[in-house]
Design an enzyme around this catalytic site. Structure first.
Site, PDB file in Angstrom:
ATOM      1  N   HIS A 183       0.813  -1.142   0.148  1.00  0.00           N
ATOM      2  CA  HIS A 183      -0.123   0.035   0.096  1.00  0.00           C
ATOM      3  C   HIS A 183       0.975   1.213   0.072  1.00  0.00           C
ATOM      4  CE1 HIS A 183      -3.515  -2.469   0.535  1.00  0.00           C
ATOM      5  NE2 HIS A 183      -3.192  -2.775   1.727  1.00  0.00           N
TER       6      HIS A 183
HETATM    7 ZN   LIG Z   1      -3.667  -7.435   3.301  1.00  0.00          ZN
END
Ligand SMILES: [Zn+2]
Length: 306
Positions: A120
């Site tokens: 992320h």
């Molecule tokens: Zn995850």
């Protein structure tokens, strides 16, 4: 013997009650040794990644601000882990672990980290417990140094590899494949080269069917020099954050299939553990070791690195 990468610095203290299960990384190593899946001679110790290596995909200002602890409150909140000197060291060492796993995979065929999968993290900011993107940094670093000509990233964490997709979106030498649950974080999805979005509640059968359909043809058509595999266990039915219904057997078969497909296609594969969330750390650590168990079986069956 399968090379496995671990460093004691993978675990650093977090405030009491923090929801990130930091201690799982040491327990993964402990379970692997206790269950005799690996011996201590198989463990390789990484060095921290340097600022220069990290700058293969991250902006210099973001790297410097994070390392010095001068990111603003909003940027730190988005990461979700409190800044400390120990965490900075941990971040660079875990990234070094994925780099080392990739190098070991290039020389031995298969290698596994006991951390990693910070998918992320974007070029200029971190998010969802991810600070620097180990998958993107490793792919770009090896491409820049001429060690490989193409990399396939297989991201089977239950959350989309949004940072990886965004960073590598226009990179023709890296193919990003993410299979995730559509109703999960991140709620704004990025565009990977191939996104497979599964409905909430999908179980072993559907999951494995989709994987078996897509992965072999990707290996065949893209013909990568290296696969980086994010083996997140958050698609598990007991995961606190995932919304899929994979069993232990389903996760094991998924990992076995991915690694065997790469070995059969003669493509080196480096795997990272990715996400996994449970209040029961023993159960969670065991779940993560399904990767190393599957990798050991495939590795030994092919008698590699002897
Ligand atoms: Zn995850």
């Amino acid at each position: 013997m399968l090379p496995v990468v671990f460093h004691p610095d993978y675990v650093v203290p977090l405030p009491a009650g923090h929801r990130f299960p930091m201690d799982k990384f040491r327990r993964i190593r402990d379970v692997l040794l206790h269950d005799r899946i690996i011996s201590t001679e198989q463990i390789h110790t990484p060095s921290p990644a340097t600022e220069q290596t990290i700058s293969a995909v991250h902006s210099t200002s973001y790297i410097r601000d994070y390392l010095k602890g001068t990111l603003d409150t909003r940027a730190m909140r988005r990461i979700g882990l409190p800044w400390s000197h120990e965490l900075v060291k941990r971040t660079c060492t875990a990234l070094g672990g994925t780099l080392l796993s990739a190098e070991l995979a290039l020389s031995h065929g298969v290698a596994c980290n006991t951390a990693g999968g910070t998918h992320h993290a974007f070029r200029d900011f971190g998010s969802g417990f991810c600070i620097f993107n180990d998958l993107a940094v490793t792919a770009r670093h090896l491409l820049n140094s001429g060690r490989v000509r193409s990399v396939l990233i297989v991201d089977l964490d239950v959350h989309q590899g949004d940072g990886t997709a965004a960073i590598l979106q226009t990179d023709p030498f890296v193919f990003t494949f993410s299979m995730h649950c559509d109703v999960n974080f991140p709620f704004t999805k990025q565009v990977s080269d191939l996104d497979i979005s599964l409905a909430e509640g999908s179980g072993d059968e559907e999951y494995l069917q989709r994987l078996r359909y897509h992965l072999p043809s990707l290996l065949d058509s893209f013909d990568p020099d290296l696969v980086l595999y994010d083996a997140g266990v958050d698609p598990h039915e007991s995961d606190r954050l995932g919304k899929l219904n994979l069993s232990d057997d389903g996760i094991y078969e998924r990992d076995r299939f991915v690694i065997a497909a790469c070995v059969d296609a003669d493509v080196p594969i480096a795997a990272v553990v990715g996400g996994g969330y449970s209040d029961d750390l023993n159960e969670l650590a065991y779940r993560h070791t399904l990767l190393h168990r599957a990798a050991s079986v495939v590795f030994d069956a092919h008698m590699m690195g002897t």
